[in-house]
Scaffold this motif. Sequence first.
Motif, PDB file in Angstrom:
ATOM      1  N   LEU A 107       3.507  -1.268   6.277  1.00  0.00           N
ATOM      2  CA  LEU A 107       3.062  -1.065   4.903  1.00  0.00           C
ATOM      3  C   LEU A 107       2.309   0.246   4.707  1.00  0.00           C
ATOM      4  O   LEU A 107       1.965   0.609   3.580  1.00  0.00           O
ATOM      5  CB  LEU A 107       2.169  -2.223   4.469  1.00  0.00           C
ATOM      6  N   GLN A 151      -1.499 -13.032  -5.307  1.00  0.00           N
ATOM      7  CA  GLN A 151      -0.344 -13.423  -4.497  1.00  0.00           C
ATOM      8  C   GLN A 151      -0.697 -14.552  -3.515  1.00  0.00           C
ATOM      9  O   GLN A 151       0.073 -14.886  -2.625  1.00  0.00           O
ATOM     10  CB  GLN A 151       0.179 -12.214  -3.715  1.00  0.00           C
ATOM     11  N   GLN A 172       5.279  -9.537   2.870  1.00  0.00           N
ATOM     12  CA  GLN A 172       5.978  -9.524   1.592  1.00  0.00           C
ATOM     13  C   GLN A 172       5.000  -9.592   0.417  1.00  0.00           C
ATOM     14  O   GLN A 172       5.150  -8.869  -0.573  1.00  0.00           O
ATOM     15  CB  GLN A 172       6.961 -10.700   1.526  1.00  0.00           C
ATOM     16  N   THR A 221       1.818  -8.731   0.445  1.00  0.00           N
ATOM     17  CA  THR A 221       1.006  -7.518   0.394  1.00  0.00           C
ATOM     18  C   THR A 221       1.797  -6.362  -0.216  1.00  0.00           C
ATOM     19  O   THR A 221       1.244  -5.529  -0.957  1.00  0.00           O
ATOM     20  CB  THR A 221       0.504  -7.142   1.798  1.00  0.00           C
ATOM     21  N   LEU A 222       3.086  -6.293   0.070  1.00  0.00           N
ATOM     22  CA  LEU A 222       3.942  -5.265  -0.517  1.00  0.00           C
ATOM     23  C   LEU A 222       3.937  -5.385  -2.054  1.00  0.00           C
ATOM     24  O   LEU A 222       3.814  -4.384  -2.768  1.00  0.00           O
ATOM     25  CB  LEU A 222       5.356  -5.406   0.014  1.00  0.00           C
ATOM     26  N   ILE A 223       4.003  -6.624  -2.546  1.00  0.00           N
ATOM     27  CA  ILE A 223       3.942  -6.834  -3.989  1.00  0.00           C
ATOM     28  C   ILE A 223       2.588  -6.407  -4.540  1.00  0.00           C
ATOM     29  O   ILE A 223       2.495  -5.732  -5.590  1.00  0.00           O
ATOM     30  CB  ILE A 223       4.221  -8.326  -4.325  1.00  0.00           C
ATOM     31  N   LEU A 258       0.492  -4.220  -3.338  1.00  0.00           N
ATOM     32  CA  LEU A 258       0.379  -2.758  -3.312  1.00  0.00           C
ATOM     33  C   LEU A 258       1.147  -2.146  -4.483  1.00  0.00           C
ATOM     34  O   LEU A 258       0.689  -1.175  -5.105  1.00  0.00           O
ATOM     35  CB  LEU A 258       0.903  -2.215  -1.979  1.00  0.00           C
ATOM     36  N   ASP A 259       2.297  -2.698  -4.783  1.00  0.00           N
ATOM     37  CA  ASP A 259       3.079  -2.190  -5.920  1.00  0.00           C
ATOM     38  C   ASP A 259       2.311  -2.398  -7.229  1.00  0.00           C
ATOM     39  O   ASP A 259       2.353  -1.540  -8.130  1.00  0.00           O
ATOM     40  CB  ASP A 259       4.437  -2.902  -5.993  1.00  0.00           C
ATOM     41  N   VAL A 260       1.622  -3.521  -7.332  1.00  0.00           N
ATOM     42  CA  VAL A 260       0.853  -3.824  -8.559  1.00  0.00           C
ATOM     43  C   VAL A 260      -0.237  -2.795  -8.785  1.00  0.00           C
ATOM     44  O   VAL A 260      -0.415  -2.286  -9.909  1.00  0.00           O
ATOM     45  CB  VAL A 260       0.256  -5.247  -8.485  1.00  0.00           C
ATOM     46  N   ARG A 313      -0.428   0.170  -7.673  1.00  0.00           N
ATOM     47  CA  ARG A 313       0.098   1.535  -7.834  1.00  0.00           C
ATOM     48  C   ARG A 313       0.692   1.758  -9.215  1.00  0.00           C
ATOM     49  O   ARG A 313       0.884   2.907  -9.648  1.00  0.00           O
ATOM     50  CB  ARG A 313       1.174   1.812  -6.784  1.00  0.00           C
ATOM     51  N   SER A 314       1.038   0.673  -9.895  1.00  0.00           N
ATOM     52  CA  SER A 314       1.736   0.806 -11.193  1.00  0.00           C
ATOM     53  C   SER A 314       0.760   1.112 -12.321  1.00  0.00           C
ATOM     54  O   SER A 314      -0.450   0.970 -12.204  1.00  0.00           O
ATOM     55  CB  SER A 314       2.475  -0.494 -11.492  1.00  0.00           C
TER      56      SER A 314
END
Length: 336
Positions: A266, A295, A325, A327-329, A331-333, A335-336
């Motif tokens: 990640l 999450q 999985q 944590t990936l979501i 991180l995307d949150v 960053r958006s």
Amino acid sequence: MQIEHGGALDRAMNRFGGTREVWIDLSTGINPEVFPLPPIALEVWNRLPDEGLLASALDAARSYYGVADEAAIAAAPGTQALIQIMPDLAERGEVAIIGPTYQEHQSSFEQVGWKVSLCDNVDAIAHTAKVAVIVNPNNPDGRIVAKDALVNLAETLRMRGGFLIVDEAFADPHPETSIAAHCGGDGLIVLKSFGKFFGLAGLRLGFALTSPDIGARLTRRMGPWAVSGPALAVAKHAFTDKAGLRAFTDRLTHRRGLLSAVFTKLGLKEIGGTDLFALVEHERAHALFEALCAQHVLVRKFAYAPHWLRFGLPLDENDAETFRQRTLIALDVIRS
């Protein structure tokens, strides 16, 4: 002061929803695997713990921790109970605490009127301090103070009429860091937590390794039957099951590797830790904490270090992949 702790899963569930089954709780430094429990005779549950059971558990602890025969071992219902007593072992004065670290040490001294000096390292301890506290390996960054420095500091404080407290709650997977073998004199108290490494925090069991005089004072202060019979029986079994310990330690090492592998995948920056937890630095750590909770992943944040998060261990490969999985979501949150 109000202290945050890991393990507050109920509070997280109340805020973010979900049942215990869907959450991944990585908020503590407790091994997620429980050491295999022995059969416990009904009489151990039915009777008050007798002297023979206590003695056999302490003998097993002495061998496991490598404590000299002349040193004393006091058993307690968790090291937190011992931490509360430490300030009463000397006349009020100045205590130096190497930090940032487990905050209950500071709280226990402040509550009874000690002057607390927070220090970055051993060299920064003032000559006016009569007691010092060092968590080794440290929580949450895993910092390790060398044995020679600890032994020398204990002698210095003894000459001032005080002592050094070394909290080795996370030292079981790192026995090379322990100074248990140096215990026996009045200048040194080593605290050992049973529950973290063995995955049995709910058992509430801890030990103080120290001089006969201090050991006797601690035992008197806690009173009779301070530790339950089942806890003593479990500890005796765990300390002496050498084959089981080797396999258990190997599984812990593997589990720690799974955690680091997730961080690598990640791109998260791991800056410290022990075999029981990892410390990660992130510029938006508190935002990541919130996103992870959404999450249903609980980790440990720090009010005093808004760029840090501490992660406990996943139980197995499935937990590690689910954690990756989610944590990936998260991180995307953020960053958006």
